[in-house]
Design a protein around this motif. Sequence first.
Motif, PDB file in Angstrom:
ATOM      1  N   GLU A   1       0.864  -1.173   0.000  1.00 61.49           N
ATOM      2  CA  GLU A   1       0.000   0.000   0.000  1.00 61.49           C
ATOM      3  C   GLU A   1       0.903   1.227   0.000  1.00 61.49           C
ATOM      4  OE1 GLU A   1      -3.079   0.159   2.898  1.00 61.49           O
ATOM      5  OE2 GLU A   1      -3.941  -1.780   2.309  1.00 61.49           O
ATOM      6  N   VAL A   2       0.678   2.108  -0.969  1.00 61.04           N
ATOM      7  CA  VAL A   2       1.563   3.252  -1.146  1.00 61.04           C
ATOM      8  C   VAL A   2       0.748   4.536  -1.258  1.00 61.04           C
ATOM      9  CG1 VAL A   2       3.280   1.823  -2.324  1.00 61.04           C
ATOM     10  CG2 VAL A   2       1.591   3.075  -3.674  1.00 61.04           C
ATOM     11  N   ARG A   3       1.421   5.636  -0.996  1.00 57.45           N
ATOM     12  CA  ARG A   3       0.857   6.958  -1.248  1.00 57.45           C
ATOM     13  C   ARG A   3       1.685   7.597  -2.354  1.00 57.45           C
ATOM     14  NH1 ARG A   3       1.752   9.136   3.252  1.00 57.45           N
ATOM     15  NH2 ARG A   3       3.516  10.478   2.698  1.00 57.45           N
ATOM     16  N   VAL A   4       1.056   7.865  -3.478  1.00 58.89           N
ATOM     17  CA  VAL A   4       1.767   8.392  -4.640  1.00 58.89           C
ATOM     18  C   VAL A   4       2.083   9.869  -4.417  1.00 58.89           C
ATOM     19  CG1 VAL A   4       1.692   8.769  -7.124  1.00 58.89           C
ATOM     20  CG2 VAL A   4       0.599   6.740  -6.140  1.00 58.89           C
ATOM     21  N   GLU A   5       3.367  10.202  -4.458  1.00 54.43           N
ATOM     22  CA  GLU A   5       3.799  11.584  -4.293  1.00 54.43           C
ATOM     23  C   GLU A   5       3.894  12.301  -5.639  1.00 54.43           C
ATOM     24  OE1 GLU A   5       4.304  13.117  -1.370  1.00 54.43           O
ATOM     25  OE2 GLU A   5       3.669  11.303  -0.319  1.00 54.43           O
ATOM     26  N   SER A   6       4.364  11.585  -6.649  1.00 57.62           N
ATOM     27  CA  SER A   6       4.465  12.182  -7.984  1.00 57.62           C
ATOM     28  C   SER A   6       4.552  11.073  -9.018  1.00 57.62           C
ATOM     29  CB  SER A   6       5.694  13.100  -8.094  1.00 57.62           C
ATOM     30  OG  SER A   6       6.892  12.360  -7.905  1.00 57.62           O
ATOM     31  N   VAL A   7       4.255  11.442 -10.263  1.00 56.11           N
ATOM     32  CA  VAL A   7       4.348  10.521 -11.391  1.00 56.11           C
ATOM     33  C   VAL A   7       5.467  11.028 -12.291  1.00 56.11           C
ATOM     34  CG1 VAL A   7       3.136   9.462 -13.331  1.00 56.11           C
ATOM     35  CG2 VAL A   7       1.879  10.034 -11.240  1.00 56.11           C
ATOM     36  N   VAL A   8       6.471  10.192 -12.508  1.00 55.01           N
ATOM     37  CA  VAL A   8       7.658  10.588 -13.267  1.00 55.01           C
ATOM     38  C   VAL A   8       7.638   9.895 -14.621  1.00 55.01           C
ATOM     39  CG1 VAL A   8      10.179  10.658 -13.295  1.00 55.01           C
ATOM     40  CG2 VAL A   8       8.951  10.831 -11.111  1.00 55.01           C
TER      41      VAL A   8
ATOM     42  N   ASP B   1       5.967   3.959   0.749  1.00 53.46           N
ATOM     43  CA  ASP B   1       5.449   2.669   1.194  1.00 53.46           C
ATOM     44  C   ASP B   1       4.851   2.874   2.588  1.00 53.46           C
ATOM     45  OD1 ASP B   1       5.221   0.067   2.382  1.00 53.46           O
ATOM     46  OD2 ASP B   1       6.555  -0.704   0.831  1.00 53.46           O
ATOM     47  N   LEU B   2       3.538   2.708   2.713  1.00 53.97           N
ATOM     48  CA  LEU B   2       2.868   3.026   3.972  1.00 53.97           C
ATOM     49  C   LEU B   2       3.244   2.072   5.101  1.00 53.97           C
ATOM     50  CD1 LEU B   2      -0.689   4.005   2.676  1.00 53.97           C
ATOM     51  CD2 LEU B   2       1.240   5.484   3.248  1.00 53.97           C
ATOM     52  N   ALA B   3       3.696   0.862   4.777  1.00 52.71           N
ATOM     53  CA  ALA B   3       4.081  -0.096   5.817  1.00 52.71           C
ATOM     54  C   ALA B   3       5.433   0.257   6.424  1.00 52.71           C
ATOM     55  CB  ALA B   3       4.104  -1.511   5.246  1.00 52.71           C
ATOM     56  N   SER B   4       6.389   0.632   5.574  1.00 50.66           N
ATOM     57  CA  SER B   4       7.748   0.903   6.058  1.00 50.66           C
ATOM     58  C   SER B   4       8.040   2.389   6.228  1.00 50.66           C
ATOM     59  CB  SER B   4       8.770   0.306   5.089  1.00 50.66           C
ATOM     60  OG  SER B   4       8.703   0.959   3.824  1.00 50.66           O
ATOM     61  N   GLY B   5       7.237   3.232   5.570  1.00 52.59           N
ATOM     62  CA  GLY B   5       7.495   4.665   5.609  1.00 52.59           C
ATOM     63  C   GLY B   5       8.590   5.102   4.657  1.00 52.59           C
ATOM     64  N   GLU B   6       9.139   4.162   3.886  1.00 51.97           N
ATOM     65  CA  GLU B   6      10.223   4.476   2.963  1.00 51.97           C
ATOM     66  C   GLU B   6       9.678   5.045   1.660  1.00 51.97           C
ATOM     67  OE1 GLU B   6      12.362   0.897   2.364  1.00 51.97           O
ATOM     68  OE2 GLU B   6      13.307   0.898   4.340  1.00 51.97           O
ATOM     69  N   ARG B   7      10.464   5.934   1.076  1.00 53.46           N
ATOM     70  CA  ARG B   7      10.117   6.486  -0.228  1.00 53.46           C
ATOM     71  C   ARG B   7      10.750   5.608  -1.295  1.00 53.46           C
ATOM     72  NH1 ARG B   7       8.858  12.610  -0.918  1.00 53.46           N
ATOM     73  NH2 ARG B   7       8.228  12.709  -3.101  1.00 53.46           N
ATOM     74  N   ARG B   8       9.935   5.168  -2.262  1.00 45.98           N
ATOM     75  CA  ARG B   8      10.412   4.225  -3.262  1.00 45.98           C
ATOM     76  C   ARG B   8       9.904   4.616  -4.645  1.00 45.98           C
ATOM     77  NH1 ARG B   8      11.945  -0.874  -1.319  1.00 45.98           N
ATOM     78  NH2 ARG B   8      11.357  -1.714  -3.349  1.00 45.98           N
ATOM     79  N   HIS B   9      10.567   4.052  -5.659  1.00 43.10           N
ATOM     80  CA  HIS B   9      10.132   4.224  -7.041  1.00 43.10           C
ATOM     81  C   HIS B   9       9.575   2.895  -7.544  1.00 43.10           C
ATOM     82  CE1 HIS B   9      11.789   8.231  -7.522  1.00 43.10           C
ATOM     83  NE2 HIS B   9      12.919   7.817  -6.977  1.00 43.10           N
ATOM     84  N   PHE B  10       8.445   2.965  -8.238  1.00 45.55           N
ATOM     85  CA  PHE B  10       7.830   1.776  -8.812  1.00 45.55           C
ATOM     86  C   PHE B  10       7.579   2.018 -10.294  1.00 45.55           C
ATOM     87  CE2 PHE B  10       6.531   1.986  -4.367  1.00 45.55           C
ATOM     88  CZ  PHE B  10       6.857   0.714  -3.911  1.00 45.55           C
ATOM     89  N   ARG B  11       8.087   1.126 -11.131  1.00 43.71           N
ATOM     90  CA  ARG B  11       7.816   1.236 -12.559  1.00 43.71           C
ATOM     91  C   ARG B  11       6.372   0.841 -12.829  1.00 43.71           C
ATOM     92  NH1 ARG B  11      12.497  -1.428 -16.185  1.00 43.71           N
ATOM     93  NH2 ARG B  11      10.598  -1.948 -17.332  1.00 43.71           N
ATOM     94  N   LEU B  12       5.679   1.685 -13.577  1.00 47.89           N
ATOM     95  CA  LEU B  12       4.256   1.459 -13.804  1.00 47.89           C
ATOM     96  C   LEU B  12       4.011   0.169 -14.584  1.00 47.89           C
ATOM     97  CD1 LEU B  12       1.488   2.699 -13.276  1.00 47.89           C
ATOM     98  CD2 LEU B  12       1.686   3.926 -15.442  1.00 47.89           C
TER      99      LEU B  12
END
Length: 211
Positions: free
Chosen positions: A170-177, A189-200
């Motif tokens: 479960e994530v909170r989208v900050e921006s779309v690159v 990432d709402l579970a870990s609190g880490e900011r991550r990149h995910f390829r669409l």
Amino acid sequence: MQRTERLFALAEYLRGRRTGVTAEVLAERFSVTVRTIYRDLDALRAAALPVGAERGRGGGYALDRGYSLPPVNFTAREAALVVALGRFAIDMRLLPFTGTLESALDKVRSALSTSAQRELLARLRELTFLGVPSLPTRKPVREALERAWFERQPLRITYVDSNFLETVREVRVESVVMDRHETRLDAVDLASGERRHFRLDRITRAEVVGP
């Protein structure tokens, strides 16, 4: 009813009333909690809609009945450029929100006269788009991302990484690159609190988590 639809219906309902209406009545009408109505009213205000509150008998929340979106009139040349850029964005997959963009382009075209539409089509035939499209993504994933991003709701995704390991997050989208041939989500990432990149293109499933 999705939140975007509810916000539009709420604005139209308030505009059509002669008197104010309480949050409790609105919550009952739209089958949500009073707290959700307060959030929706704040969202309408944030979108610059003149929502006010009046006290006393007949009071409550109301929308200025004189408020409406101003009309936009395109010339055939302006419409051609808007549609051409929109088609380029869709063909090259520059934006993941292709469904909404297609709808907007249809409205631009339909607003033109028949002769202007013929001129528009003639001009578009003379435009050639070159380049490598971004990697394809699944339509349900694009639709869920669009709703989560515009409505600022969490998104539950099923993601396959470079090692073909599938995880659900479960994530909170900050921006779309959008970078050349791929689109990435800059998300928390709402579970870990880490900011991550995910390829669409590596997201196989997605759904909005929220009201």
